[in-house]
Enzyme design. Structure first.
Site, PDB file in Angstrom:
ATOM      1  N   LYS A  68      34.521 -16.865 -31.188  1.00 44.51           N
ATOM      2  CA  LYS A  68      35.778 -17.181 -32.279  1.00 44.51           C
ATOM      3  C   LYS A  68      35.283 -17.196 -33.454  1.00 44.51           C
ATOM      4  O   LYS A  68      36.385 -16.985 -34.647  1.00 44.51           O
ATOM      5  CB  LYS A  68      36.270 -18.644 -31.588  1.00 44.51           C
ATOM      6  CG  LYS A  68      36.717 -18.542 -29.854  1.00 44.51           C
ATOM      7  CD  LYS A  68      37.084 -19.765 -29.785  1.00 44.51           C
ATOM      8  CE  LYS A  68      38.455 -20.106 -28.801  1.00 44.51           C
ATOM      9  NZ  LYS A  68      38.660 -21.170 -27.912  1.00 44.51           N
ATOM     10  N   ASP A 104      45.288 -21.875 -29.997  1.00 45.95           N
ATOM     11  CA  ASP A 104      44.258 -24.218 -28.901  1.00 45.95           C
ATOM     12  C   ASP A 104      45.674 -25.162 -29.537  1.00 45.95           C
ATOM     13  O   ASP A 104      45.642 -25.908 -28.562  1.00 45.95           O
ATOM     14  CB  ASP A 104      43.321 -24.603 -29.234  1.00 45.95           C
ATOM     15  CG  ASP A 104      42.154 -23.035 -28.593  1.00 45.95           C
ATOM     16  OD1 ASP A 104      42.878 -22.205 -27.623  1.00 45.95           O
ATOM     17  OD2 ASP A 104      40.939 -22.749 -28.872  1.00 45.95           O
TER      18      ASP A 104
HETATM   19  P1  NAP Z   1      32.089 -28.404 -28.249  1.00 43.86           P
HETATM   20  O1  NAP Z   1      31.906 -27.517 -29.521  1.00 43.86           O
HETATM   21  O2  NAP Z   1      30.221 -27.377 -27.452  1.00 43.86           O
HETATM   22  O3  NAP Z   1      31.798 -30.081 -28.675  1.00 43.86           O
HETATM   23  C1  NAP Z   1      31.545 -30.758 -27.256  1.00 43.86           C
HETATM   24  C2  NAP Z   1      31.300 -32.106 -27.657  1.00 43.86           C
HETATM   25  O4  NAP Z   1      31.009 -32.598 -26.346  1.00 43.86           O
HETATM   26  C3  NAP Z   1      31.212 -32.715 -28.531  1.00 43.86           C
HETATM   27  O5  NAP Z   1      31.671 -33.244 -29.279  1.00 43.86           O
HETATM   28  C4  NAP Z   1      29.618 -33.621 -28.891  1.00 43.86           C
HETATM   29  O6  NAP Z   1      29.215 -34.173 -28.919  1.00 43.86           O
HETATM   30  C5  NAP Z   1      30.325 -33.632 -27.101  1.00 43.86           C
HETATM   31  N1  NAP Z   1      29.175 -34.317 -26.225  1.00 43.86           N
HETATM   32  C6  NAP Z   1      28.499 -33.446 -25.177  1.00 43.86           C
HETATM   33  N2  NAP Z   1      27.487 -34.024 -24.432  1.00 43.86           N
HETATM   34  C7  NAP Z   1      27.706 -35.008 -24.901  1.00 43.86           C
HETATM   35  C8  NAP Z   1      27.119 -36.148 -24.413  1.00 43.86           C
HETATM   36  N3  NAP Z   1      26.157 -35.778 -23.255  1.00 43.86           N
HETATM   37  N4  NAP Z   1      27.758 -37.649 -24.735  1.00 43.86           N
HETATM   38  C9  NAP Z   1      28.311 -37.761 -26.077  1.00 43.86           C
HETATM   39  N5  NAP Z   1      28.904 -36.275 -26.166  1.00 43.86           N
HETATM   40  C10 NAP Z   1      29.220 -35.247 -25.933  1.00 43.86           C
HETATM   41  O7  NAP Z   1      33.250 -27.879 -26.939  1.00 43.86           O
HETATM   42  P2  NAP Z   1      34.135 -27.268 -27.212  1.00 43.86           P
HETATM   43  O8  NAP Z   1      34.654 -25.867 -27.334  1.00 43.86           O
HETATM   44  O9  NAP Z   1      34.825 -28.539 -28.392  1.00 43.86           O
HETATM   45  O10 NAP Z   1      34.642 -27.887 -25.899  1.00 43.86           O
HETATM   46  C11 NAP Z   1      34.651 -29.192 -25.282  1.00 43.86           C
HETATM   47  C12 NAP Z   1      35.033 -29.126 -24.200  1.00 43.86           C
HETATM   48  O11 NAP Z   1      37.426 -28.702 -24.357  1.00 43.86           O
HETATM   49  C13 NAP Z   1      34.804 -28.418 -22.702  1.00 43.86           C
HETATM   50  O12 NAP Z   1      33.987 -29.414 -21.661  1.00 43.86           O
HETATM   51  C14 NAP Z   1      35.732 -27.669 -22.436  1.00 43.86           C
HETATM   52  O13 NAP Z   1      35.908 -27.035 -21.712  1.00 43.86           O
HETATM   53  C15 NAP Z   1      37.242 -28.275 -23.012  1.00 43.86           C
HETATM   54  N6  NAP Z   1      37.404 -26.886 -23.671  1.00 43.86           N
HETATM   55  C16 NAP Z   1      39.392 -26.952 -22.876  1.00 43.86           C
HETATM   56  C17 NAP Z   1      40.621 -26.763 -22.872  1.00 43.86           C
HETATM   57  C18 NAP Z   1      41.510 -26.011 -22.345  1.00 43.86           C
HETATM   58  O14 NAP Z   1      42.500 -25.185 -22.584  1.00 43.86           O
HETATM   59  N7  NAP Z   1      41.817 -27.260 -21.704  1.00 43.86           N
HETATM   60  C19 NAP Z   1      40.079 -25.384 -24.448  1.00 43.86           C
HETATM   61  C20 NAP Z   1      39.545 -25.713 -25.391  1.00 43.86           C
HETATM   62  C21 NAP Z   1      37.819 -26.635 -24.921  1.00 43.86           C
HETATM   63  P3  NAP Z   1      28.405 -33.965 -30.291  1.00 43.86           P
HETATM   64  O15 NAP Z   1      29.053 -33.221 -32.017  1.00 43.86           O
HETATM   65  O16 NAP Z   1      27.196 -35.416 -30.386  1.00 43.86           O
HETATM   66  O17 NAP Z   1      27.499 -33.102 -29.485  1.00 43.86           O
END
Ligand code: NAP
Length: 278
Positions: A68, A104
C-alpha cells in the site's frame, strides 16, 4: 477480438483476499462482462506490474499488504485521501494516467452510516484504539466527518504522534491505563488494533463507563462477533462489526472500473460471512 475489462487485487500474497468474491458477486449481479482476479506480486515485480496497468484490458486494481505504501510512489497522481494517508488501496485509469486512491476511510464511514444511522449527528468525542495503518484512515475519516475531539490510545505512544503529524489532525494521545476516564463522554469507540482478532490476544476493555448513546465499532471481522461487540450488545449499546468496512471500501473501485455503483446488500454480506469460519 476485444478482451473484457479487468481489475485485480495485488499483494504478496494476494490469494487470501476476499476481494475477488466481492467484485465477482457484483459483476454477476449486474450482468457485466468483466473479470477480477487475485495477483501475487512480489516487491521486486511491483513497479513493472503497476506500469502494465496503463494498458487494456486493465482498468485498475486494489492494493493490499505489503504494497500500500510503495504503490503510492508508482502511480501518476494521488487523490486527496491517498495523499493524506501516503497509502493507496485502489488504482484506476484516467486517460493514460494511473490514479491512486484510498477508500478505507470511506468504507469505515459508510459502514457506520449503513448500520448505525445518525451516529455522527453529534460527534463531540471519538475514541480510537490503535495507531497503525487502519487507525490512520479512521482518524482521517472522523476528522473529515467533523469529530470535534479524537482520542487515540496506543501501546506505542510515538506511533500516535507520527499518525497525527502524518495526516495533520490534532488528536489526544493517551495510555491504556487512562482509557476508562476517556470513555465517560465518548460518542464512538472503535477498535483499530489487531487485538481480539483470531490468533491474537484478546482486547480487554471495560465498557461500563460509556454513555448509553455511544456506538461501538470493531474493525476486526475475524471473528465477526468479537468480545468487544458482545460486551457492547450486552450493555444495550449500538454495536457495529467490521465486515461492512471491507465491503463498502470496495464500492468506489468497482464503480470506476466497471461503470456501475454497486450496493452492499445482504446476499453479498452472507456470502462473505460464509467464508469467515467459526
Ligand atoms: P497495524 O498497522 O499492524 O497496527 C496494529 C495495531 O494494533 C497497532 O496500533 C498496535 O500497537 C496494536 N497492537 C497489536 N498488538 C498489540 C498488543 N499485543 N497490545 C496492544 N496493542 C497491540 O495493523 P492495521 O493494518 O492498522 O490493522 C489493524 C486491524 O484492523 C487488523 O486486525 C486488521 O485486520 C483490521 N482491519 C480491518 C479492515 C476492515 O476492512 N474491516 C481494514 C483494515 C484493517 P503498537 O503500535 O503499539 O504496535
Amino acid at each position: 477480438m476485444s478482451e473484457v475489462p479487468k481489475a485485480c487485487v495485488i499483494g504478496w500474497p494476494a490469494r487470501h483476499s476476499r476481494s475477488p468474491l466481492i467484485h465477482g458477486y457484483w459483476l454477476e449481479r449486474h450482468g457485466l462482462a468483466g473479470a477480477y482476479t487475485a495477483e501475487d506480486v512480489p516487491e521486486d515485480g511491483l513497479a513493472a506490474f503497476v506500469e502494465g496497468l496503463h494498458e487494456d484490458p486493465w482498468r485498475g486494481c486494489n492494493v493490499t499488504v505489503p504494497h500500500k505504501v510503495a504503490v503510492a510512489g508508482l502511480v501518476d497522481r494521488l487523490d486527496e485521501d491517498a495523499a493524506a494517508l501516503a497509502a493507496v488501496n485502489t488504482i484506476w485509469r484516467e486517460g493514460n494516467r494511473l490514479v491512486g486512491g484510498n477508500t478505507d476511510g470511506y468504507g469505515f464511514l459508510a459502514n457506520l452510516d449503513h448500520l448505525a444511522p445518525g451516529w455522527s449527528d453529534k460527534l463531540d468525542h471519538a475514541v480510537v484504539l490503535g495507531a497503525g495503518g487502519a487507525a490512520r484512515a479512521l482518524v482521517h475519516g472522523l476528522s473529515r466527518r467533523g469529530a470535534r475531539h479524537i482520542t487515540v490510545v496506543n501501546r506505542t505512544p510515538a506511533r500516535v504522534e507520527e499518525l497525527a503529524r502524518a495526516i495533520g489532525v490534532a488528536v489526544d494521545a493517551v495510555q491504556w491505563a487512562e482509557l476508562p476516564g476517556r470513555l465517560t463522554d465518548a460518542d464512538l469507540l472503535v477498535n483499530a488494533t489487531s487485538l481480539g482478532m483470531e490468533g491474537k490476544p484478546p482486547l480487554e476493555v471495560d465498557l461500563s463507563p460509556l454513555p448509553g448513546h455511544a456506538v461501538v465499532n470493531d474493525i476486526v471481522y475475524v471473528p465477526l462477533e468479537t468480545g468487544l461487540l458482545r460486551q457492547a450488545r450486552g450493555r444495550g449499546l449500538r454495536a457495529v462489526d467490521g465486515l461492512g468496512m471491507l465491503l463498502h471500501q470496495a464500492v468506489p473501485g468497482f464503480e470506476r472500473w466497471f461503470g456501475v455503483r454497486p450496493e452492499v446488500d445482504e446476499t453479498l454480506r452472507a456470502r462473505i460471512v460464509s467464508t469467515l469460519g467459526g
